[in-house]
Design an enzyme around this catalytic site. Structure first.
Site, PDB file in Angstrom:
ATOM      1  N   ASN A 226     -39.171 -16.836-110.741  1.00 41.33           N
ATOM      2  CA  ASN A 226     -39.833 -16.788-111.740  1.00 41.33           C
ATOM      3  C   ASN A 226     -40.392 -18.154-112.101  1.00 41.33           C
ATOM      4  OD1 ASN A 226     -39.225 -14.252-112.251  1.00 41.33           O
ATOM      5  ND2 ASN A 226     -37.449 -14.676-113.375  1.00 41.33           N
ATOM      6  N   GLU A 307     -41.379  -7.540-112.092  1.00 38.64           N
ATOM      7  CA  GLU A 307     -40.919  -8.160-113.566  1.00 38.64           C
ATOM      8  C   GLU A 307     -41.815  -9.059-114.140  1.00 38.64           C
ATOM      9  OE1 GLU A 307     -36.137  -7.763-112.747  1.00 38.64           O
ATOM     10  OE2 GLU A 307     -37.022  -9.712-112.486  1.00 38.64           O
ATOM     11  N   ARG A 340     -41.102 -12.068-101.446  1.00 43.28           N
ATOM     12  CA  ARG A 340     -40.191 -11.141-101.924  1.00 43.28           C
ATOM     13  C   ARG A 340     -40.314  -9.684-101.812  1.00 43.28           C
ATOM     14  NH1 ARG A 340     -37.346 -12.273-106.663  1.00 43.28           N
ATOM     15  NH2 ARG A 340     -35.200 -12.462-105.972  1.00 43.28           N
ATOM     16  N   ASP A 381     -30.065  -4.282-107.446  1.00 47.39           N
ATOM     17  CA  ASP A 381     -30.022  -5.758-107.774  1.00 47.39           C
ATOM     18  C   ASP A 381     -28.738  -6.269-107.908  1.00 47.39           C
ATOM     19  OD1 ASP A 381     -30.947  -8.125-108.510  1.00 47.39           O
ATOM     20  OD2 ASP A 381     -31.384  -7.383-110.694  1.00 47.39           O
ATOM     21  N   GLU A 409     -23.816 -13.295-111.129  1.00 48.65           N
ATOM     22  CA  GLU A 409     -24.776 -12.504-112.162  1.00 48.65           C
ATOM     23  C   GLU A 409     -23.991 -11.340-112.718  1.00 48.65           C
ATOM     24  OE1 GLU A 409     -28.922 -11.672-111.459  1.00 48.65           O
ATOM     25  OE2 GLU A 409     -29.115 -10.539-113.496  1.00 48.65           O
TER      26      GLU A 409
HETATM   27  O1  GCW Z   1     -31.416 -10.174-110.479  1.00 48.96           O
HETATM   28  C1  GCW Z   1     -32.398 -10.021-111.348  1.00 48.96           C
HETATM   29  C2  GCW Z   1     -32.427 -10.907-112.309  1.00 48.96           C
HETATM   30  C3  GCW Z   1     -33.444 -11.837-112.592  1.00 48.96           C
HETATM   31  C4  GCW Z   1     -34.137 -12.448-111.360  1.00 48.96           C
HETATM   32  C5  GCW Z   1     -34.578 -11.103-110.548  1.00 48.96           C
HETATM   33  C6  GCW Z   1     -35.154 -11.479-109.292  1.00 48.96           C
HETATM   34  C7  GCW Z   1     -35.160 -14.458-111.157  1.00 48.96           C
HETATM   35  O2  GCW Z   1     -31.755 -10.463-113.704  1.00 48.96           O
HETATM   36  O3  GCW Z   1     -33.078 -12.865-113.458  1.00 48.96           O
HETATM   37  O4  GCW Z   1     -35.204 -13.334-111.705  1.00 48.96           O
HETATM   38  O5  GCW Z   1     -33.595 -10.239-110.367  1.00 48.96           O
HETATM   39  O6  GCW Z   1     -34.466 -11.445-108.282  1.00 48.96           O
HETATM   40  O7  GCW Z   1     -36.276 -11.768-109.217  1.00 48.96           O
END
Ligand code: GCW
Length: 717
Positions: A226, A307, A340, A381, A409
């Site tokens: 990000n 996102e 990505r 994720d 996470e």
């Molecule tokens: O795992 C999710 C996370 C985000 C992350 C996103 C990603 C960096 O909650 O914090 O952003 O994926 O991988 O881009």
């Protein structure tokens, strides 16, 4: 008074000596206590001859000397004497004399540019140990390998190792922001002190590079996916250059994240359209500017149209247009683009698990040759368990790299002991069947399935400025294990745990055996107390800390845990079978059928692929409800068992690390119960059934668990 002061000083000194242990990671170089090994080592290491004088070679030499003096106590016997025997001769191929080179010909034929040879040879009737490779960084890898042999108390009498990394990009992804917060970071703030760079070089940067080199990591993305465009301005590039200079002799290349809208934000352009000539030019010039400072700059990692991040789709273009435009900009300098595949659209909420495949698979063969697509290990994720991502193996004409998450996470932050190499291994061993049986994910990733030249494994770093780097002393093992698996995706996680424990704590079998077993079991434990039987994404919102299966009010459907577990009176689970969203069809028929059929679907993935009734019979004869409850309980029991083992480890470990782990395990146990109680109370509303025998009564009410709020949970920006 004096004695008080003395006591204080003593405390201070012993504190810093102990704290160093935490800081020293797996490079403790503990004094060898095994007398047989000491005499073997000493008699085989009479002299050390270092050839070459690059910075890298000097680092290798210093490492050897530190290692020897720390582990063997007295290095006064180790002299540089090539005439004698039992020397350690260290240097790259071009620095070796012709006879030794000749002796090693067939070994050199076996290794690639980053590979090393550690070998006992006899020439002119004299026995020597040679550490070599095709360049000095490879020699450094060999040196760390040799020191690991000593650290783990293995014999050096007849060495015969020729080892090369199986992937070319072994890289950490730091989700570090320029204000030093770390997205999903649980080990303090970012290591990169942008304010003091470039003039102030923190010793941490050097120690970071050394630790990475010791496990073969050869790249680092300094900034968050990000992204912030400011990192690409001269003010910051000067600082990036300073870091690159520190890392270079350790064989580590620097990469940055590229914010797709940077041409607008810092370039003053009106658009970031990848087909716009001015935009194309802007990236070309920007790349040239970066390479002027950092000739070995690795390239860019890009999160686009995901996102909320900007990307080519903002201009009616697609991922291929975006990636290829950037690829052209860095190609003249040998750079690469890691693009990505973590995308899911708010306009198609049908099944988030299907979206990355649906969007990327049709692009197969369309990317430039210096583009590699970075795919998360699973389709949602980084959950405690996910089936392998269906893109692996499905893009034969496109190099794909693995993205693992080392930072926890979704696995208890840096509070829970979870040994991730076990998870990584499970994914790497998964069989995609894309070219018949044996087409494992590891073979996709190391390029052997489709003969890709560009190969790689990325890990989202768990590193911060905490004294012990990773928050939890055992989270160091995840950094270590990631590096070892990036080097060799076929390594067994048990071997990794063994090496790490010996290098980090002790070689005592009475310590190794039980502690290794809790490490190995820890991954299944976390799955059990968080998301057993294929459940996923039922954590609390935003910070992702703790359970939140009840959350259903978020603006996008696929952000809500209720979307994923779909619990109702009839049962629980996400139907991705042929009669559901048909996500199974993204796998080849052998795999699709396996997952689709209730009889053959592995129970560990059951609720990932199927919605089944509360009375559904599990393989062990239990109903689903009872089986689910018992799994949660099993996880709690495993957390308790981990404590029992650790409590007996005190005599093998320094008191500081012993106590840290002890306190953390206590939290983990409490939180395991929290997960169990919150999830079971919530699901019980739908099942309407009592908890089976063997499952402890909940400690609080559902209302209590729902009321918990964590406004300042770390890692959440
Ligand atoms: O795992 C999710 C996370 C985000 C992350 C996103 C990603 C960096 O909650 O914090 O952003 O994926 O991988 O881009």
């Amino acid at each position: 008074m004096t004695s008080l002061r003395f006591a204080f000083l003593f405390l201070l000194l012993s504190f810093s000596a102990l704290a160093q242990k935490d800081y020293k990671l797996w490079l403790q170089y503990n004094e060898t206590s095994n007398s047989v090994m000491i005499s073997e080592y000493k008699s085989n290491l009479k002299g050390i001859v270092v050839l070459g004088n690059s910075e890298t070679i000097k680092i290798a030499e210093k490492e050897l000397k530190t290692g020897f003096s720390d582990m063997l106590g007295n290095i006064s016997e180790i002299k540089s004497d090539i005439k004698g025997e039992n020397n350690l001769i260290v240097g790259s191929e071009s620095n070796l004399n012709a006879e030794i080179k000749n002796e090693l010909q067939s070994d050199f034929a076996k290794i690639n540019d980053e590979g090393f040879i550690v070998k006992t040879v006899s020439f002119k009737n004299k026995k020597q140990i040679i550490i070599t490779g095709k360049n000095d960084v490879a020699v450094l890898y060999g040196v760390f390998n040799f020191l690991r042999i000593l650290q783990t108390n293995k014999s050096i009498k007849n060495l015969n190792i020729a080892d090369s990394p199986k992937t070319s990009i072994r890289i950490l992804n730091h989700w570090d922001n320029l204000d030093r917060t770390v997205e999903r970071g649980y080990a303090g703030f970012s290591l990169w002190n942008w304010q003091k760079l470039p003039d102030f070089i923190d010793q941490r940067y050097i120690d970071y590079a050394r630790a990475n080199a010791s496990i073969g990591i050869n790249g680092t993305v300094l900034t968050n996916v990000n992204a912030n465009a400011l990192i690409l301005t001269p003010q910051y590039l000067e600082k990036v250059e300073a870091l690159a200079n520190v890392f270079r002799p350790y064989g580590i290349k620097v990469y940055l994240t590229a914010r797709f809208s940077a041409p607008i934000e810092i370039g003053g352009l009106k658009t970031a359209d990848p087909k716009d000539p001015e935009v194309i030019n802007w990236w070309k010039n920007k790349s040239a500017e970066i390479y002027k400072r950092i000739p070995d700059f690795g390239g860019f990692l890009v999160k686009a149209n995901s996102e909320g991040q900007p990307g080519p789709q903002n201009y009616g273009r697609d991922h291929v247009d975006g990636a290829n435009m950037l690829a052209d900009a860095v190609a003249p300098f040998g750079g690469i683009i890691m693009w990505r595949a973590f995308v899911y659209s708010e306009h198609d909420a049908n099944d988030r698990a299907k979206q990355a495949y649906a969007e990327f698979q049709p692009y197969d063969g369309k990317f430039k040759e210096n583009v590699i697509v970075q795919v998360k290990n699973g389709a949602i994720d980084f959950q405690p368990r996910e089936p392998f991502h269906p893109l692996f193996g499905a893009m034969p004409k496109t190099p794909l790299m693995m993205e693992f998450q080392i930072t926890q996470e979704y696995l208890g932050f840096s509070t829970h002991l979870v040994f991730l190499p076990k998870l990584f291994q499970e994914v790497l061993e998964s069989d995609t069947y894309q070219k018949g049986k044996g087409s494992t994910v590891a073979k996709v990733v190391d390029g052997t399935l489709y003969q890709n030249k560009l190969t790689g494994i990325a890990g989202v770093a768990n590193i911060g400025n905490d004294l012990n780097w990773t928050g939890h002393p055992f989270a160091q093992a995840n950094w270590y294990g990631f590096g070892r698996l990036a080097w060799n995706p076929y390594l067994d996680s048990e071997t990794i745990a063994d090496e790490w424990l010996r290098s980090t704590f002790s070689n005592d079998e009475n310590f190794i055996k039980p502690v290794k077993s809790i490490m190995i079991e820890s991954r299944e434990a976390v799955v059990n107390y968080m998301t057993p039987l294929g459940l996923h994404h039922i954590m609390d919102t935003g910070h992702h800390y703790g359970p939140g299966p009840w959350v259903s009010n978020l603006s996008r459907p696929e952000w809500n845990p209720t979307y994923y577990h779909k619990a109702d009176q009839n049962g629980i689970g996400f139907d991705r079978s042929k009669s559901g969203t048909n996500a199974v069809s993204q796998y080849v028929p052998e795999v699709a059928d396996l997952f689709d059929n209730l009889e053959t679907c592995p129970e560990k993935d059951l609720l990932w692929f199927h919605h089944v009734s509360w009375d559904y019979k599990l393989k062990n004869g239990q109903t689903l409800w009872n089986g689910l409850a018992l799994k949660y309980q099993e996880g709690v029991n495993q957390a308790a068992a981990m404590q029992n083992v650790w409590n007996k480890a005190g005599k093998y470990v320094d008191s500081e690390r012993f106590n840290e782990v002890k306190m953390l395990l206590e939290i983990q146990y409490k939180e395991a119960k929290w997960w169990r109680d919150a999830c079971l109370l919530y699901f019980q509303q739908f099942s309407g059934k009592e908890l089976p025998e063997g499952v402890e009564k909940p400690t609080q009410t559902l209302e209590y668990f729902k009321s918990l709020k964590f406004p300042f949970a770390p890692g959440n920006g």
